[in-house]
Design an enzyme around this catalytic site. Structure first.
Site, short mmCIF file in Angstrom:
data_model
loop_
_atom_site.label_atom_id
_atom_site.label_comp_id
_atom_site.label_asym_id
_atom_site.label_seq_id
_atom_site.Cartn_x
_atom_site.Cartn_y
_atom_site.Cartn_z
N TYR A 126 51.83 20.63 88.16
CA TYR A 126 51.57 22.00 87.62
C TYR A 126 52.50 22.45 86.35
O TYR A 126 53.26 23.42 86.62
CB TYR A 126 51.73 23.06 88.69
CG TYR A 126 50.91 22.73 89.85
CD1 TYR A 126 49.44 23.39 89.94
CD2 TYR A 126 51.27 22.08 91.12
CE1 TYR A 126 48.56 23.13 91.02
CE2 TYR A 126 50.40 21.73 92.03
CZ TYR A 126 49.11 22.30 91.99
OH TYR A 126 48.05 22.09 93.15
N TYR A 168 45.87 26.56 101.76
CA TYR A 168 45.86 25.25 100.61
C TYR A 168 45.71 23.86 101.36
O TYR A 168 46.07 23.78 102.43
CB TYR A 168 47.25 25.38 100.13
CG TYR A 168 47.50 24.14 99.31
CD1 TYR A 168 47.11 24.04 98.04
CD2 TYR A 168 48.22 22.67 99.64
CE1 TYR A 168 47.21 23.06 97.04
CE2 TYR A 168 48.36 21.85 98.86
CZ TYR A 168 47.59 22.05 97.61
OH TYR A 168 47.90 20.96 96.75
N LYS A 228 52.05 14.36 104.83
CA LYS A 228 53.47 14.68 104.41
C LYS A 228 54.65 13.93 105.16
O LYS A 228 55.06 12.99 104.85
CB LYS A 228 53.52 16.29 104.55
CG LYS A 228 52.71 16.82 103.15
CD LYS A 228 53.34 18.15 103.02
CE LYS A 228 52.94 18.58 101.29
NZ LYS A 228 51.61 19.43 101.42
N ASP A 230 44.09 21.42 109.67
CA ASP A 230 44.85 20.48 108.70
C ASP A 230 46.39 20.91 108.97
O ASP A 230 47.14 21.92 108.81
CB ASP A 230 44.70 21.32 107.16
CG ASP A 230 45.47 20.74 106.00
OD1 ASP A 230 46.34 19.73 106.44
OD2 ASP A 230 45.45 21.05 105.01
C1 LIG Z 1 50.41 19.16 100.83
C2 LIG Z 1 49.16 19.64 101.66
C3 LIG Z 1 47.98 19.03 101.40
C4 LIG Z 1 47.68 18.09 100.27
O1 LIG Z 1 48.65 16.96 100.39
P1 LIG Z 1 48.72 15.71 99.22
O2 LIG Z 1 49.38 14.46 99.65
O3 LIG Z 1 49.36 16.41 98.47
O4 LIG Z 1 47.51 15.25 98.66
C5 LIG Z 1 46.84 19.48 101.97
N1 LIG Z 1 47.02 20.40 102.95
C6 LIG Z 1 48.05 20.86 103.29
C7 LIG Z 1 48.36 22.09 104.42
C8 LIG Z 1 49.25 20.57 102.62
O5 LIG Z 1 50.43 21.14 102.85
#
Ligand SMILES: *Cc1c(COP(=O)(O)O)cnc(C)c1O
Length: 424
Positions: free
Chosen positions: A16, A144, A274, A245
């Protein structure tokens, strides 16, 4: 270094950023434990875990060894038609540790891709049943889920770049962000928006996708686990899949191994990423129930339509196994709880400050929400001068430190936050 930094500014995108007005970047030469060493010799205490990932700190001997050992066997081999021990061992652990019913695993490159995979699984699940009108997703605002197109289409429409990409983004359903906050007494009216949308549109909805309990990059909001429990009920009632997620929340960050545990629910599909490799390599996984995986495998076309080149990379799988074992064998729960208690004690007084809108802490996550947006570059510079590494965004100054951080080091972080807020 001046030369190298100049090259960086003119040629390299950072997350960004602009290539005309680049924000300052700090050259790093090494990192160890909770410390990031800058080229000018300064050391910063890491309050970000490199975006939720480095839960055991940097340059960890056990994780280093896992990669070195695997490297002697093979760095990578294609996953089409071949398999290997690191993928099998990692999948076993993921199935065992995640909520019940999730017993099939798709290993992929990054969080965004694991969200793409989850969305494709949900749509292909219904397609294979001959139900082709279920192609929409329902999510909650302030979410997100990543930067690729499918993931972006379920990010918050205001903060999530939808304006630029409207014509190419699929349009999905957005319910209000849960109004019932984490510690609030349960308020059933916070379900009004999502139940209304489900009532009206369930026939076209394949799945609900959301971040369980903690909404990360979309606003660092913590909502009532009861909301998640009720959404699970609604999904069961309307026969809709639930995708959790857990990319940010997974592996202990909220004080539970996975945030779904706080609501006592199991999703049909779950994304993790992550912290899975302890911050060493990019790797993510999409888990699904056998119900979902068998349905996809039995209908037309009878196979799941996804398969990245670097699927199940053995180096990444090996370090993920080591990171998970390290976590499980550690007293992570106590550590996260201690971080939570300390963050509460040392950040909550800030809620008296007139510039501060709200202070909230959950697990090893501490958030100070300001009334006005912060000037990121300026604040970051001040934080670096205080010897800590944080990356504020929008109105949020927040920390999610490595679990191994010592109380005195965490105090340095909270002192720095207190200092910059009282000096601005
Ligand atoms: C960081 C994140 C993503 C995306 O993961 P990347 O490895 O950056 O592609 C998706 N969902 C959540 C909740 C996240 O925190």
């Amino acid at each position: 270094m001046k030369e190298a930094l100049k090259f960086d500014q003119h040629h390299i995108w950072h997350p960004y950023t602009s290539l005309i007005n680049p924000l300052p970047v700090y050259p790093v030469t090494s990192a160890s434990g909770v410390r990031i060493k800058l080229e000018d010799g300064r050391e910063l205490i890491d309050g970000m875990s490199s975006w939720w990932t480095a839960i055991h700190g940097y340059n960890h001997p056990v994780l280093n060894k896992a990669i070195n050992d695997q490297l002697k066997n093979m760095a990578h081999v294609m996953f089409g038609g071949l398999t290997h021990q690191p993928a099998i061992e990692l999948s076993k652990r993921l199935i065992e540790l995640t909520p019940e019913n999730l017993d099939t695993v798709f290993l992929c490159d990054s969080g965004s891709i694991s969200v793409e995979v989850a969305i494709k699984m949900a749509i292909q699940y219904w397609f294979s049943k001959g139900i082709t009108q279920k192609q929409k997703l329902l999510t909650i605002r302030s979410g997100y889920h990543g930067d690729s197109f499918g993931a972006m289409s379920v990010c918050d429409p205001v903060t999530g770049m939808h304006e630029i990409f409207t014509r190419v983004l699929p349009s999905h359903f957005f319910a209000d962000a849960p109004s019932c906050r984490y510690d609030d007494p349960w308020d059933p009216s916070s379900l009004d928006s999502i139940s209304h949308i489900l009532n009206e549109n369930h026939a076209s909805i394949a799945a609900v996708i959301l971040e369980p309990v903690v909404q990360g990059a979309g606003g660092m909001r913590f909502y009532s686990p009861q909301y998640l429990t009720e959404v699970r009920h609604l999904c069961d009632h309307f026969d809709i899949l639930l995708i959790a997620d857990e990319i940010a929340t997974g592996f202990g960050r909220t004080g539970s191994l996975f945030a779904c545990e706080k609501a006592g629910i199991s999703p049909d599909i779950m994304c993790t990423g992550k912290a899975m490799t302890g911050g060493y390599m990019s790797l993510a996984a999409t888990l699904a129930s056998r119900k979902v995986s068998h349905q996809i495998s039995s209908g037309h076309p009878g196979v799941f339509m996804h398969g990245p080149t670097f699927m199940a990379n053995p180096l990444a799988c090996s370090v993920a196994i080591a990171s998970i074992d390290l976590l499980i064998q550690s007293s992570w729960k106590n550590k996260v709880l201690a971080i939570e208690n300390q963050l509460k004690k040392e950040l909550e007084p800030l809620s008296q400050n007139t510039q501060v809108k709200n202070v909230r802490v959950l697990g090893a996550i501490g958030v100070v929400e300001m009334k006005e947006p912060v000037h990121m570059a300026e604040i970051q510079n001040q934080l670096v001068s205080c010897g800590v590494w944080l990356r504020p965004f929008g109105r949020l100054i927040y920390t999610m430190p490595p679990y191994i951080i010592k109380p005195s080091e965490l105090t340095q972080i909270t002192h720095a936050i207190n200092h910059i807020i009282s000096n601005n």
